[in-house]
Motif scaffolding. Structure first.
Motif, PDB file in Angstrom:
ATOM      1  N   LYS A   1      10.599  37.423  22.637  1.00 19.86           N
ATOM      2  CA  LYS A   1       8.919  36.899  22.767  1.00 19.86           C
ATOM      3  C   LYS A   1       9.006  35.514  21.703  1.00 19.86           C
ATOM      4  CE  LYS A   1       6.194  39.582  21.903  1.00 19.86           C
ATOM      5  NZ  LYS A   1       7.040  40.908  21.316  1.00 19.86           N
TER       6      LYS A   1
ATOM      7  N   ASP B   1       1.278  32.825  18.115  1.00 19.00           N
ATOM      8  CA  ASP B   1       2.328  34.603  18.252  1.00 19.00           C
ATOM      9  C   ASP B   1       1.137  35.346  18.118  1.00 19.00           C
ATOM     10  OD1 ASP B   1       3.330  37.233  17.172  1.00 19.00           O
ATOM     11  OD2 ASP B   1       4.479  36.040  15.710  1.00 19.00           O
ATOM     12  N   THR B   2       0.745  36.234  19.545  1.00 16.81           N
ATOM     13  CA  THR B   2      -1.189  36.922  18.858  1.00 16.81           C
ATOM     14  C   THR B   2       0.156  37.661  18.169  1.00 16.81           C
ATOM     15  OG1 THR B   2      -0.923  38.362  20.936  1.00 16.81           O
ATOM     16  CG2 THR B   2      -1.821  35.513  21.081  1.00 16.81           C
ATOM     17  N   GLY B   3       0.881  38.254  17.891  1.00 12.84           N
ATOM     18  CA  GLY B   3       0.925  39.738  16.840  1.00 12.84           C
ATOM     19  C   GLY B   3       0.697  39.222  15.755  1.00 12.84           C
TER      20      GLY B   3
ATOM     21  N   TYR C   1      -3.108  40.518  14.818  1.00 14.03           N
ATOM     22  CA  TYR C   1      -3.573  41.862  14.706  1.00 14.03           C
ATOM     23  C   TYR C   1      -2.283  42.341  13.415  1.00 14.03           C
ATOM     24  CZ  TYR C   1      -4.907  42.041  19.417  1.00 14.03           C
ATOM     25  OH  TYR C   1      -5.252  41.602  20.099  1.00 14.03           O
ATOM     26  N   ARG C   2      -1.862  41.686  13.107  1.00 18.36           N
ATOM     27  CA  ARG C   2      -0.997  41.928  11.838  1.00 18.36           C
ATOM     28  C   ARG C   2      -1.473  41.920  10.913  1.00 18.36           C
ATOM     29  NH1 ARG C   2       5.263  42.739  11.981  1.00 18.36           N
ATOM     30  NH2 ARG C   2       6.072  43.007  13.305  1.00 18.36           N
TER      31      ARG C   2
ATOM     32  N   GLY D   1       3.539  45.802  10.743  1.00 10.38           N
ATOM     33  CA  GLY D   1       4.116  45.638  12.361  1.00 10.38           C
ATOM     34  C   GLY D   1       3.094  47.565  13.038  1.00 10.38           C
TER      35      GLY D   1
ATOM     36  N   ALA E   1      -0.600  47.190  12.448  1.00 14.26           N
ATOM     37  CA  ALA E   1      -1.292  45.924  13.949  1.00 14.26           C
ATOM     38  C   ALA E   1      -0.831  46.722  15.278  1.00 14.26           C
ATOM     39  CB  ALA E   1      -0.057  44.611  14.180  1.00 14.26           C
ATOM     40  N   SER E   2      -0.057  47.451  15.683  1.00 15.83           N
ATOM     41  CA  SER E   2       0.076  48.038  16.196  1.00 15.83           C
ATOM     42  C   SER E   2      -0.953  49.818  16.497  1.00 15.83           C
ATOM     43  CB  SER E   2       1.679  49.195  16.055  1.00 15.83           C
ATOM     44  OG  SER E   2       1.211  50.081  17.812  1.00 15.83           O
TER      45      SER E   2
ATOM     46  N   ALA F   1      -4.299  47.598  16.551  1.00 18.72           N
ATOM     47  CA  ALA F   1      -4.796  46.908  18.390  1.00 18.72           C
ATOM     48  C   ALA F   1      -5.046  48.140  19.333  1.00 18.72           C
ATOM     49  CB  ALA F   1      -3.266  46.254  18.382  1.00 18.72           C
TER      50      ALA F   1
ATOM     51  N   ARG G   1      -9.775  44.227  19.598  1.00 20.68           N
ATOM     52  CA  ARG G   1      -9.335  43.534  20.393  1.00 20.68           C
ATOM     53  C   ARG G   1     -10.658  42.581  21.314  1.00 20.68           C
ATOM     54  NH1 ARG G   1      -4.360  45.277  21.582  1.00 20.68           N
ATOM     55  NH2 ARG G   1      -3.751  43.338  23.164  1.00 20.68           N
TER      56      ARG G   1
ATOM     57  N   GLN H   1      -7.933  33.668  21.739  1.00 23.01           N
ATOM     58  CA  GLN H   1      -7.244  33.609  22.386  1.00 23.01           C
ATOM     59  C   GLN H   1      -7.451  32.631  23.404  1.00 23.01           C
ATOM     60  OE1 GLN H   1      -4.225  37.562  21.766  1.00 23.01           O
ATOM     61  NE2 GLN H   1      -6.169  37.927  21.883  1.00 23.01           N
TER      62      GLN H   1
ATOM     63  N   GLY I   1       2.607  38.051  23.218  1.00 27.92           N
ATOM     64  CA  GLY I   1       1.691  38.919  22.487  1.00 27.92           C
ATOM     65  C   GLY I   1       2.128  40.285  23.928  1.00 27.92           C
TER      66      GLY I   1
ATOM     67  N   ILE J   1      -1.657  39.044  27.595  1.00 27.98           N
ATOM     68  CA  ILE J   1      -1.475  38.030  27.966  1.00 27.98           C
ATOM     69  C   ILE J   1      -1.468  37.412  28.576  1.00 27.98           C
ATOM     70  CG2 ILE J   1      -0.731  35.590  27.258  1.00 27.98           C
ATOM     71  CD1 ILE J   1      -1.732  37.248  24.686  1.00 27.98           C
TER      72      ILE J   1
ATOM     73  N   ARG K   1       6.418  52.450  17.436  1.00 28.76           N
ATOM     74  CA  ARG K   1       5.285  51.668  18.043  1.00 28.76           C
ATOM     75  C   ARG K   1       5.483  50.835  19.978  1.00 28.76           C
ATOM     76  NH1 ARG K   1       5.267  45.850  16.637  1.00 28.76           N
ATOM     77  NH2 ARG K   1       6.985  45.243  15.473  1.00 28.76           N
TER      78      ARG K   1
ATOM     79  N   ASP L   1       1.322  51.196  21.935  1.00 28.46           N
ATOM     80  CA  ASP L   1       1.461  50.140  22.575  1.00 28.46           C
ATOM     81  C   ASP L   1       1.379  50.256  23.947  1.00 28.46           C
ATOM     82  OD1 ASP L   1       1.128  48.815  19.939  1.00 28.46           O
ATOM     83  OD2 ASP L   1       3.228  47.317  20.145  1.00 28.46           O
TER      84      ASP L   1
HETATM   85  O1   DC Z   1       4.587  40.893  18.352  1.00 26.29           O
HETATM   86  P1   DC Z   1       4.084  41.740  17.063  1.00 26.29           P
HETATM   87  O2   DC Z   1       5.827  42.733  16.723  1.00 26.29           O
HETATM   88  O3   DC Z   1       4.185  40.637  16.752  1.00 26.29           O
HETATM   89  O4   DC Z   1       2.804  42.963  17.112  1.00 26.29           O
HETATM   90  C1   DC Z   1       2.342  43.347  16.727  1.00 26.29           C
HETATM   91  C2   DC Z   1       1.816  44.799  17.244  1.00 26.29           C
HETATM   92  O5   DC Z   1       0.319  43.830  17.205  1.00 26.29           O
HETATM   93  C3   DC Z   1       2.175  45.698  17.926  1.00 26.29           C
HETATM   94  O6   DC Z   1       2.523  46.413  17.606  1.00 26.29           O
HETATM   95  C4   DC Z   1       0.720  45.198  18.609  1.00 26.29           C
HETATM   96  C5   DC Z   1      -0.542  44.382  19.013  1.00 26.29           C
HETATM   97  N1   DC Z   1      -0.397  43.468  19.971  1.00 26.29           N
HETATM   98  C6   DC Z   1      -0.781  43.782  20.433  1.00 26.29           C
HETATM   99  O7   DC Z   1      -1.663  44.692  20.712  1.00 26.29           O
HETATM  100  N2   DC Z   1      -1.067  42.887  21.450  1.00 26.29           N
HETATM  101  C7   DC Z   1      -0.681  40.941  21.881  1.00 26.29           C
HETATM  102  N3   DC Z   1      -1.461  40.359  22.564  1.00 26.29           N
HETATM  103  C8   DC Z   1      -0.216  41.581  20.493  1.00 26.29           C
HETATM  104  C9   DC Z   1      -0.006  42.326  19.361  1.00 26.29           C
END
Ligand code: DC
Length: 200
Positions: free
Chosen positions: A15, A32-34, A37-38, A70, A73-74, A77, A83, A90, A104, A107, A150, A154
Protein backbone atom coordinates in the motif's frame (compact mmCIF):
# COMPACT_ATOMS: atom_id res chain seq x y z
CA UNK A 1 -9.21 20.33 -6.96
CA UNK A 2 -10.37 17.83 -4.34
CA UNK A 3 -9.61 14.22 -5.21
CA UNK A 4 -9.13 11.31 -2.83
CA UNK A 5 -7.36 8.02 -3.47
CA UNK A 6 -8.22 5.50 -0.73
CA UNK A 7 -5.86 2.52 -0.44
CA UNK A 8 -6.64 -0.31 1.95
CA UNK A 9 -5.16 -3.72 2.57
CA UNK A 10 -3.26 -5.87 5.07
CA UNK A 11 0.25 -5.22 6.41
CA UNK A 12 3.15 -5.33 3.91
CA UNK A 13 0.92 -5.74 0.86
CA UNK A 14 2.51 -2.75 -0.91
CA UNK A 15 0.00 0.00 0.00
CA UNK A 16 2.75 2.43 1.00
CA UNK A 17 4.80 1.88 -2.16
CA UNK A 18 1.76 2.36 -4.37
CA UNK A 19 0.53 5.33 -2.32
CA UNK A 20 3.88 7.13 -2.47
CA UNK A 21 4.19 6.45 -6.21
CA UNK A 22 0.69 7.86 -6.89
CA UNK A 23 1.34 10.91 -4.72
CA UNK A 24 4.60 11.65 -6.56
CA UNK A 25 3.06 11.05 -10.01
CA UNK A 26 -0.01 13.26 -9.50
CA UNK A 27 1.35 15.78 -6.98
CA UNK A 28 -1.07 14.63 -4.26
CA UNK A 29 -0.38 14.72 -0.51
CA UNK A 30 0.13 11.27 1.07
CA UNK A 31 -0.89 10.06 4.53
CA UNK A 32 0.13 6.65 5.88
CA UNK A 33 -2.72 6.35 8.40
CA UNK A 34 -1.06 3.35 10.08
CA UNK A 35 1.40 5.84 11.56
CA UNK A 36 -1.42 7.44 13.57
CA UNK A 37 -2.24 4.11 15.23
CA UNK A 38 1.44 3.24 15.63
CA UNK A 39 2.06 6.59 17.35
CA UNK A 40 -0.83 5.95 19.76
CA UNK A 41 0.36 2.38 20.40
CA UNK A 42 3.98 3.25 21.23
CA UNK A 43 3.18 6.25 23.45
CA UNK A 44 1.61 3.95 26.04
CA UNK A 45 -0.69 5.29 28.74
CA UNK A 46 -4.40 5.69 28.05
CA UNK A 47 -4.73 5.16 24.28
CA UNK A 48 -7.97 7.17 24.01
CA UNK A 49 -6.42 10.22 25.69
CA UNK A 50 -3.29 9.81 23.56
CA UNK A 51 -5.31 9.62 20.34
CA UNK A 52 -7.24 12.77 21.27
CA UNK A 53 -3.99 14.67 21.95
CA UNK A 54 -1.89 13.34 19.06
CA UNK A 55 0.62 15.89 17.71
CA UNK A 56 2.64 16.00 14.45
CA UNK A 57 5.83 15.31 16.46
CA UNK A 58 4.37 11.96 17.57
CA UNK A 59 4.35 10.87 13.91
CA UNK A 60 8.04 11.74 13.48
CA UNK A 61 9.32 9.21 16.07
CA UNK A 62 11.86 6.80 14.62
CA UNK A 63 10.52 3.73 16.44
CA UNK A 64 7.16 3.54 14.67
CA UNK A 65 8.12 0.94 12.05
CA UNK A 66 9.06 -1.95 14.34
CA UNK A 67 7.07 -5.20 14.60
CA UNK A 68 6.22 -4.30 18.21
CA UNK A 69 4.83 -0.91 17.14
CA UNK A 70 2.72 -2.68 14.49
CA UNK A 71 1.26 -5.04 17.08
CA UNK A 72 0.63 -2.21 19.56
CA UNK A 73 -1.06 -0.22 16.76
CA UNK A 74 -3.29 -3.13 15.83
CA UNK A 75 -4.38 -3.51 19.48
CA UNK A 76 -5.26 0.16 20.07
CA UNK A 77 -6.92 0.29 16.62
CA UNK A 78 -9.60 -2.09 17.90
CA UNK A 79 -10.77 0.53 20.44
CA UNK A 80 -13.71 2.47 18.90
CA UNK A 81 -12.91 5.71 20.86
CA UNK A 82 -9.35 5.67 19.50
CA UNK A 83 -10.65 5.34 15.93
CA UNK A 84 -13.25 8.05 16.50
CA UNK A 85 -10.58 10.48 17.75
CA UNK A 86 -8.63 10.09 14.48
CA UNK A 87 -11.50 10.38 11.99
CA UNK A 88 -11.68 14.19 11.55
CA UNK A 89 -7.95 14.60 10.96
CA UNK A 90 -8.02 11.90 8.24
CA UNK A 91 -11.14 13.33 6.54
CA UNK A 92 -9.70 16.86 6.50
CA UNK A 93 -6.48 15.52 4.99
CA UNK A 94 -8.47 13.57 2.37
CA UNK A 95 -10.45 16.60 1.21
CA UNK A 96 -7.67 19.21 1.34
CA UNK A 97 -7.18 21.20 -1.84
CA UNK A 98 -4.77 19.56 -4.30
CA UNK A 99 -5.66 15.88 -3.94
CA UNK A 100 -4.69 13.26 -1.38
CA UNK A 101 -3.73 9.61 -1.11
CA UNK A 102 -4.47 7.86 2.19
CA UNK A 103 -3.50 4.29 2.92
CA UNK A 104 -4.76 2.16 5.80
CA UNK A 105 -7.43 -0.41 6.61
CA UNK A 106 -10.75 1.49 6.54
CA UNK A 107 -10.16 4.42 4.19
CA UNK A 108 -12.50 3.34 1.39
CA UNK A 109 -15.07 1.80 3.72
CA UNK A 110 -15.33 4.25 6.65
CA UNK A 111 -13.10 7.34 6.39
CA UNK A 112 -13.75 8.24 2.72
CA UNK A 113 -16.58 6.15 1.30
CA UNK A 114 -16.96 8.84 -1.42
CA UNK A 115 -13.29 8.63 -2.53
CA UNK A 116 -12.88 9.11 -6.28
CA UNK A 117 -10.55 6.07 -6.40
CA UNK A 118 -10.51 3.04 -4.10
CA UNK A 119 -7.79 0.42 -4.27
CA UNK A 120 -7.50 -2.76 -2.23
CA UNK A 121 -3.88 -3.93 -2.23
CA UNK A 122 -3.32 -7.45 -0.98
CA UNK A 123 -0.92 -10.42 -1.16
CA UNK A 124 -0.65 -13.84 0.45
CA UNK A 125 0.45 -13.91 4.12
CA UNK A 126 3.63 -15.77 3.12
CA UNK A 127 4.65 -13.17 0.54
CA UNK A 128 3.92 -10.31 2.95
CA UNK A 129 5.78 -11.98 5.81
CA UNK A 130 8.79 -12.53 3.57
CA UNK A 131 8.83 -8.82 2.65
CA UNK A 132 8.55 -7.81 6.31
CA UNK A 133 11.33 -10.25 7.22
CA UNK A 134 13.64 -8.70 4.57
CA UNK A 135 13.07 -5.34 6.34
CA UNK A 136 13.26 -6.37 9.98
CA UNK A 137 15.20 -9.66 9.92
CA UNK A 138 15.03 -12.03 12.90
CA UNK A 139 13.06 -15.27 13.06
CA UNK A 140 11.08 -15.75 9.81
CA UNK A 141 8.50 -18.04 11.44
CA UNK A 142 7.81 -15.42 14.10
CA UNK A 143 7.38 -12.71 11.45
CA UNK A 144 4.83 -14.91 9.61
CA UNK A 145 3.00 -15.65 12.87
CA UNK A 146 2.79 -11.91 13.62
CA UNK A 147 1.46 -11.12 10.14
CA UNK A 148 -1.24 -13.77 10.56
CA UNK A 149 -2.09 -12.57 14.08
CA UNK A 150 -2.36 -8.94 12.96
CA UNK A 151 -4.52 -9.86 9.93
CA UNK A 152 -6.90 -11.76 12.21
CA UNK A 153 -7.19 -8.83 14.63
CA UNK A 154 -7.55 -6.18 11.91
CA UNK A 155 -10.12 -8.19 9.93
CA UNK A 156 -11.99 -9.54 12.95
CA UNK A 157 -12.57 -6.40 15.01
CA UNK A 158 -16.11 -5.10 15.32
CA UNK A 159 -15.36 -1.45 14.48
CA UNK A 160 -14.15 -0.69 10.92
CA UNK A 161 -12.64 -4.13 10.19
CA UNK A 162 -10.24 -4.45 7.27
CA UNK A 163 -12.17 -5.39 4.13
CA UNK A 164 -12.32 -4.29 0.52
CA UNK A 165 -14.98 -1.72 -0.34
CA UNK A 166 -17.38 -3.27 -2.87
CA UNK A 167 -16.24 -0.76 -5.52
CA UNK A 168 -12.49 -1.07 -4.84
CA UNK A 169 -10.09 -2.18 -7.58
CA UNK A 170 -8.14 -5.17 -6.19
CA UNK A 171 -4.38 -5.37 -6.82
CA UNK A 172 -2.77 -8.64 -5.66
CA UNK A 173 0.95 -8.04 -5.35
CA UNK A 174 1.67 -11.79 -4.86
CA UNK A 175 1.10 -12.18 -8.58
CA UNK A 176 1.78 -8.64 -9.80
CA UNK A 177 5.30 -7.19 -9.74
CA UNK A 178 5.37 -3.86 -7.89
CA UNK A 179 6.00 -1.72 -10.99
CA UNK A 180 3.02 -3.35 -12.70
CA UNK A 181 0.80 -2.78 -9.66
CA UNK A 182 1.87 0.88 -9.67
CA UNK A 183 1.16 1.15 -13.43
CA UNK A 184 -2.34 -0.27 -12.93
CA UNK A 185 -3.00 2.09 -10.02
CA UNK A 186 -1.83 5.05 -12.15
CA UNK A 187 -4.21 3.98 -14.93
CA UNK A 188 -7.15 3.79 -12.49
CA UNK A 189 -6.41 7.30 -11.19
CA UNK A 190 -5.99 8.71 -14.72
CA UNK A 191 -9.34 7.25 -15.75
CA UNK A 192 -11.06 8.76 -12.70
CA UNK A 193 -9.44 12.16 -13.33
CA UNK A 194 -10.67 12.04 -16.98
CA UNK A 195 -14.18 11.14 -15.81
CA UNK A 196 -14.08 14.05 -13.34
CA UNK A 197 -12.82 16.48 -16.01
CA UNK A 198 -15.61 15.47 -18.40
CA UNK A 199 -18.18 15.81 -15.61
CA UNK A 200 -19.31 12.17 -16.01
O1 DC B 1 -0.42 -0.05 8.00
P1 DC B 1 0.31 -0.36 9.33
O2 DC B 1 0.93 -1.71 9.34
O3 DC B 1 1.28 0.71 9.68
O4 DC B 1 -0.84 -0.33 10.44
C1 DC B 1 -0.59 -0.63 11.79
C2 DC B 1 -1.89 -1.05 12.46
O5 DC B 1 -2.75 0.09 12.58
C3 DC B 1 -2.70 -2.09 11.71
O6 DC B 1 -2.35 -3.40 12.10
C4 DC B 1 -4.13 -1.75 12.06
C5 DC B 1 -4.10 -0.29 12.38
N1 DC B 1 -4.69 0.55 11.33
C6 DC B 1 -6.06 0.67 11.30
O7 DC B 1 -6.74 0.03 12.08
N2 DC B 1 -6.66 1.51 10.42
C7 DC B 1 -5.93 2.19 9.52
N3 DC B 1 -6.55 3.02 8.67
C8 DC B 1 -4.52 2.06 9.52
C9 DC B 1 -3.92 1.21 10.42
Amino acid sequence: MRFTVAIDGPAAAGKGTIGRALAARFGFAHLDTGLLYRAVGVRGGDPVATARALMPDDLARDDLRTLEAGQAASRVAAIPEVRAALVDFQRRFARAEGGAVLDGRDIGTVICPQAEVKLYVTASPEVRAHRRWLEVGGDAARVLAEVIERDARDMGRADAPLKAAPDAVVLDTSVLPVDEAVARAVAVVEAALRRGASGA
